[in-house]
Write an enzyme that holds these catalytic residues in place. Structure first.
Site, PDB file in Angstrom:
ATOM      1  N   ARG A 179       0.846  -1.202   0.000  1.00 25.60           N
ATOM      2  CA  ARG A 179       0.000   0.000   0.000  1.00 25.60           C
ATOM      3  C   ARG A 179       0.881   1.251   0.000  1.00 25.60           C
ATOM      4  O   ARG A 179       1.511   1.573   1.006  1.00 25.60           O
ATOM      5  CB  ARG A 179      -0.919  -0.001   1.222  1.00 25.60           C
ATOM      6  CG  ARG A 179      -1.769   1.257   1.310  1.00 25.60           C
ATOM      7  CD  ARG A 179      -2.961   1.118   2.231  1.00 25.60           C
ATOM      8  NE  ARG A 179      -2.648   1.107   3.641  1.00 25.60           N
ATOM      9  CZ  ARG A 179      -3.557   1.174   4.621  1.00 25.60           C
ATOM     10  NH1 ARG A 179      -4.847   1.241   4.316  1.00 25.60           N
ATOM     11  NH2 ARG A 179      -3.197   1.145   5.883  1.00 25.60           N
ATOM     12  N   ASP A 461      -3.724   3.680  14.566  1.00 26.83           N
ATOM     13  CA  ASP A 461      -2.862   4.118  13.469  1.00 26.83           C
ATOM     14  C   ASP A 461      -3.358   5.473  12.979  1.00 26.83           C
ATOM     15  O   ASP A 461      -4.201   6.099  13.631  1.00 26.83           O
ATOM     16  CB  ASP A 461      -2.782   3.049  12.375  1.00 26.83           C
ATOM     17  CG  ASP A 461      -4.090   2.853  11.634  1.00 26.83           C
ATOM     18  OD1 ASP A 461      -5.042   3.625  11.870  1.00 26.83           O
ATOM     19  OD2 ASP A 461      -4.153   1.939  10.798  1.00 26.83           O
TER      20      ASP A 461
HETATM   21  C1  LIG Z   1      -6.885   1.510   9.663  1.00 30.06           C
HETATM   22  C2  LIG Z   1      -5.880   0.666   8.991  1.00 30.06           C
HETATM   23  O1  LIG Z   1      -5.312   1.092   8.033  1.00 30.06           O
HETATM   24  S1  LIG Z   1      -5.554  -0.869   9.569  1.00 30.06           S
HETATM   25  C3  LIG Z   1      -4.056  -1.315   8.769  1.00 30.06           C
HETATM   26  C4  LIG Z   1      -2.907  -0.547   9.250  1.00 30.06           C
HETATM   27  N1  LIG Z   1      -2.571  -0.873  10.616  1.00 30.06           N
HETATM   28  C5  LIG Z   1      -1.829  -1.958  10.876  1.00 30.06           C
HETATM   29  O2  LIG Z   1      -1.420  -2.616   9.954  1.00 30.06           O
HETATM   30  C6  LIG Z   1      -1.526  -2.313  12.300  1.00 30.06           C
HETATM   31  C7  LIG Z   1      -0.684  -3.545  12.365  1.00 30.06           C
HETATM   32  N2  LIG Z   1      -0.430  -3.995  13.718  1.00 30.06           N
HETATM   33  C8  LIG Z   1       0.567  -3.497  14.460  1.00 30.06           C
HETATM   34  O3  LIG Z   1       1.273  -2.598  14.053  1.00 30.06           O
HETATM   35  C9  LIG Z   1       0.805  -4.122  15.808  1.00 30.06           C
HETATM   36  O4  LIG Z   1       0.126  -5.340  15.910  1.00 30.06           O
HETATM   37  C10 LIG Z   1       0.343  -3.256  16.991  1.00 30.06           C
HETATM   38  C11 LIG Z   1       1.143  -1.958  16.984  1.00 30.06           C
HETATM   39  C12 LIG Z   1      -1.120  -2.938  16.884  1.00 30.06           C
HETATM   40  C13 LIG Z   1       0.610  -4.019  18.285  1.00 30.06           C
HETATM   41  O5  LIG Z   1       1.970  -4.209  18.351  1.00 30.06           O
HETATM   42  P1  LIG Z   1       2.682  -4.904  19.611  1.00 30.06           P
HETATM   43  O6  LIG Z   1       2.006  -4.518  20.861  1.00 30.06           O
HETATM   44  O7  LIG Z   1       4.125  -4.615  19.460  1.00 30.06           O
HETATM   45  O8  LIG Z   1       2.434  -6.411  19.361  1.00 30.06           O
HETATM   46  P2  LIG Z   1       2.999  -7.613  20.211  1.00 30.06           P
HETATM   47  O9  LIG Z   1       3.998  -7.163  21.232  1.00 30.06           O
HETATM   48  O10 LIG Z   1       1.857  -8.378  20.719  1.00 30.06           O
HETATM   49  O11 LIG Z   1       3.728  -8.449  19.087  1.00 30.06           O
HETATM   50  C14 LIG Z   1       4.065  -9.801  19.255  1.00 30.06           C
HETATM   51  C15 LIG Z   1       4.805 -10.243  18.033  1.00 30.06           C
HETATM   52  O12 LIG Z   1       3.957 -10.120  16.890  1.00 30.06           O
HETATM   53  C16 LIG Z   1       4.560  -9.287  15.927  1.00 30.06           C
HETATM   54  N3  LIG Z   1       3.509  -8.496  15.284  1.00 30.06           N
HETATM   55  C17 LIG Z   1       2.521  -7.783  15.857  1.00 30.06           C
HETATM   56  N4  LIG Z   1       1.723  -7.246  14.920  1.00 30.06           N
HETATM   57  C18 LIG Z   1       2.225  -7.641  13.734  1.00 30.06           C
HETATM   58  C19 LIG Z   1       1.818  -7.419  12.395  1.00 30.06           C
HETATM   59  N5  LIG Z   1       0.745  -6.698  12.103  1.00 30.06           N
HETATM   60  N6  LIG Z   1       2.569  -7.963  11.422  1.00 30.06           N
HETATM   61  C20 LIG Z   1       3.651  -8.710  11.709  1.00 30.06           C
HETATM   62  N7  LIG Z   1       4.077  -8.962  12.960  1.00 30.06           N
HETATM   63  C21 LIG Z   1       3.366  -8.426  13.956  1.00 30.06           C
HETATM   64  C22 LIG Z   1       5.523  -8.416  16.684  1.00 30.06           C
HETATM   65  O13 LIG Z   1       6.509  -7.911  15.828  1.00 30.06           O
HETATM   66  C23 LIG Z   1       6.032  -9.386  17.726  1.00 30.06           C
HETATM   67  O14 LIG Z   1       6.995 -10.219  17.120  1.00 30.06           O
HETATM   68  P3  LIG Z   1       8.132 -11.002  17.971  1.00 30.06           P
HETATM   69  O15 LIG Z   1       7.414 -11.818  18.988  1.00 30.06           O
HETATM   70  O16 LIG Z   1       8.822 -11.806  16.953  1.00 30.06           O
HETATM   71  O17 LIG Z   1       8.985  -9.941  18.588  1.00 30.06           O
HETATM   72  O1  LIG Z   2      -7.102   1.629   5.872  1.00 41.17           O
HETATM   73  C1  LIG Z   2      -8.023   1.208   6.499  1.00 41.17           C
HETATM   74  C2  LIG Z   2      -8.876   2.004   7.310  1.00 41.17           C
HETATM   75  O2  LIG Z   2      -9.750   1.444   7.983  1.00 41.17           O
HETATM   76  O3  LIG Z   2      -8.670   3.227   7.281  1.00 41.17           O
HETATM   77 MG   LIG Z   3      -7.103   3.830   5.900  1.00 44.96          MG
END
Ligand SMILES: CC(=O)SCCNC(=O)CCNC(=O)[C@H](O)C(C)(C)COP(=O)(O)OP(=O)(O)OC[C@H]1O[C@@H](n2cnc3c(N)ncnc32)[C@H](O)[C@@H]1OP(=O)(O)O
Ligand SMILES: O=CC(=O)O
Ligand SMILES: [Mg+2]
Length: 559
Positions: A179, A461
């Protein structure tokens, strides 16, 4: 072999002579950046910019003019001029096999370890994000491109020395989707002919240029695949389509290899879904319900309408009529045109220290995913690898076929009034406090280079934080009456908000501890958040104002 070490941050004086004419790299060069900033790749990105910059400026100007009409009292609606497209009998190119089944897509920023974790986690797809979940610092963007190149080539590894943990790809991984940033964001670290580059064109350009050949070789001759964010009108989709045509022609890639899923995440865009698919019909991979930006855009679009104040953010869920109508219309539209209708993101994440709360969060996610699959969505998003099995289970149980393109939803009949119906609920002082606490903490993280964070057991986010900002702005602007909570009848004023902000900062300091508070950017974030919430006119995006805090220009060789 050169070892890539993201923690090495040596500043080098940039030498403009090394780059193509008209291209100036203003961000510091770090080890390995030259692998992305090759002469050929920069020429490709510069050519994209020169060709499409005028059209990007035009679509942004159109957005301004349309918003002025909304501010003068108009409401979004279907365009009579494009009725023939909405009612016409046409379909998009069928989805290639590589993306036929996309029941669970994990999303996350283009960070090295997270990319590996996401690709390995058992999801069908991984959306690698330069957008809502990434703070677009120069280092984040450039490392993101290095990481994606290594992911496509399957050479990506990561060493966590502190935890003595090594990361590498499994033999079976998710399919990568990327994206790029929305059309509104500029990239201040690269100038082309004296102007900053367009973030979206840079993200697309570098990723496509460096990866199209390897990617297509691994995906049956199709790809790369993209998610296209924050569009407001089909003319914006037409620009993406022209970008795809140009990139395919320039690199001798067959027409229709590139596919893009458009996020329907602005209120104006929901009235343009057929038109958007029509513009991209050779390159479309469907539409997605980007619910968080959609709610933000709902408030933003009707910013001049004091009768359209939303209830507390926590009450604006997917069963509210306007959101249910939007998702159903999206499914009907996509399936009529033969492409995927993707669901969105439940904000709950695993709660590690409280099993009962974790169970409750999982139930909410399950209910959300069940609603999506039963409505006819072809897949959905997961925010965290720990949620993938749960989401997969709901889709596996209720979607035996790779997708639900056959579910036409001809029963759905949605009109303008459905899409514009105000959500039900109350506004409270607690809601104002929570918006403030979340907004400040998110902004502090973003200004420090992190674009998605866990706050109060939810994923936050750029899209979710925008809801907090514009909701506060709306309430302050119109001195909203707080009709719910413990002290109903109170009016939101600048003075009340100033007091709430002071009190919430004290609470944040207590929650994060004095050391983190002192070293973090909470105070700067509070100043910026307050400015945004109390501005006489609403800024279009929080990140436009905040961007200057994360720009890092290198000393120039010309100085
Ligand atoms: C509105 C929108 O646009 S939605 C789409 C955009 N938003 C996103 O993509 C959010 C993605 N998610 C994240 O960034 C994270 O999950 C968070 C920030 C919400 C939470 O993060 P944390 O609290 O650090 O997660 P946590 O400590 O439970 O992580 C555990 C493990 O999972 C991994 N992990 C957590 N989320 C993700 C993810 N989305 N992708 C890959 N790995 C992940 C961490 O890196 C960690 O790895 P490790 O054990 O090897 O060190
Ligand atoms: O990108 C996704 C959203 O919910 O915003
Ligand atoms: Mg969005």
């Amino acid at each position: 072999m050169e070892i890539y070490n993201p923690s090495v941050k040596k500043n080098v004086r940039n030498t403009e002579a090394a780059f193509p004419a008209g291209v100036r790299i203003r961000g510091p060069m770090r080890p390995c950046f030259e692998k992305i900033l090759t002469k050929e790749a920069l020429e490709f990105v510069a050519a994209l910019e020169r060709k499409f910059r005028p059209r990007v400026k035009y679509i942004l100007q159109c957005r301004k003019e349309q918003q002025a009409r909304y501010d003068a009292g108009e409401l979004p609606s279907f365009d009579p001029a494009t009725k023939a497209i909405r009612e016409g009998d046409w379909t998009c190119s069928p989805p290639p096999a590589a993306i036929a089944d996309r029941r669970v897509e994990i999303t996350g920023p283009v960070e090295r370890k997270m990319i590996i974790n996401a690709l390995n986690c058992g999801a069908k797809m991984f959306m690698a994000d330069f957008e809502d979940s990434l703070a677009p610092t120069w280092d984040n963007i450039m490392h993101g491109h290095i990481n994606l190149r290594d992911a496509v080539n399957r050479t990506i590894t990561y060493e966590d020395k502190a935890r003595n943990k090594s990361y590498k790809l499994n033999s079976k991984t998710a399919t990568l989707l990327v994206r790029p940033r929305g059309w509104h964001l500029l990239e201040s670290h690269i100038e082309i002919d004296g102007e900053p580059a367009t973030g979206a064109l840079m993200d697309f350009g570098f990723y496509f240029f460096h990866n199209h050949a390897s990617y297509r070789a691994k995906h049956g001759g199709y790809g790369p695949f993209f998610y296209l964010p924050k569009m407001q009108h089909s003319r914006e989709a037409a620009v993406w389509n022209a970008v795809f045509d140009w990139a395919e022609d320039t690199c001798s890639v067959p027409r229709g290899s590139i596919r893009g899923t458009v996020l329907i995440e602005t209120l104006p865009a929901v009235f343009q879904m057929h038109e958007i698919l029509y513009e991209l019909r050779e390159h479309s991979a469907g539409l997605n319900c980007g619910r968080w930006d959609y709610i933000f855009s709902f408030i933003k679009t009707v910013r001049a309408h004091p009768d359209r104040l939303l209830p507390d953010r926590v009450q604006v869920g997917m069963t509210q009529h306007f959101l249910k109508s939007y998702t159903e219309l999206l499914i009907q539209t996509c399936h009529k045109r033969g492409v995927h209708a993707m669901g969105g993101m439940a904000a709950q994440i695993p709660i590690k220290d409280n099993p009962a709360a974790n169970q409750a969060a999982q139930e909410l996610i399950k209910a959300d995913k069940l609603r999506e699959v039963l409505a006819g969505h072809d897949g959905t998003w997961a925010a965290h690898p720990g949620l993938v099995p749960l989401v997969l289970e709901v889709f596996d149980k209720n979607m035996p076929t790779p997708n639900q393109l056959h579910v036409k939803r001809e029963d759905v009949s949605v009109i303008c009034a459905d899409l514009l119906q105000m959500p039900k609920g109350k506004r409270s002082l607690d809601g104002l406090r929570l918006n403030t606490r979340v907004g400040v903490q998110y902004l502090a993280a973003w200004m420090s280079g992190t674009g998605s964070v866990p706050l109060y057991n939810l994923m936050e986010d750029a899209a979710t934080a925008e809801i907090s900002r514009v909701q506060n702005w709306q309430q302050i602007k119109y001195n909203a009456v707080l009709d719910g909570g413990l002290v109903p009848g109170m009016r939101v004023t600048k003075e009340l908000f100033a007091r709430v902000l002071d009190e919430e900062l004290i609470r944040i300091e207590k929650e994060v501890g004095p050391a983190k508070f002192a070293s973090g950017k909470y105070k700067e974030a509070a100043v910026l958040f307050a400015k945004q919430c109390t501005a006489p006119e609403l800024d279009d995006f929080l990140t436009l104002d905040a961007y200057r805090y994360i720009v890092t220009h290198a000393p120039s060789a010309r100085m």
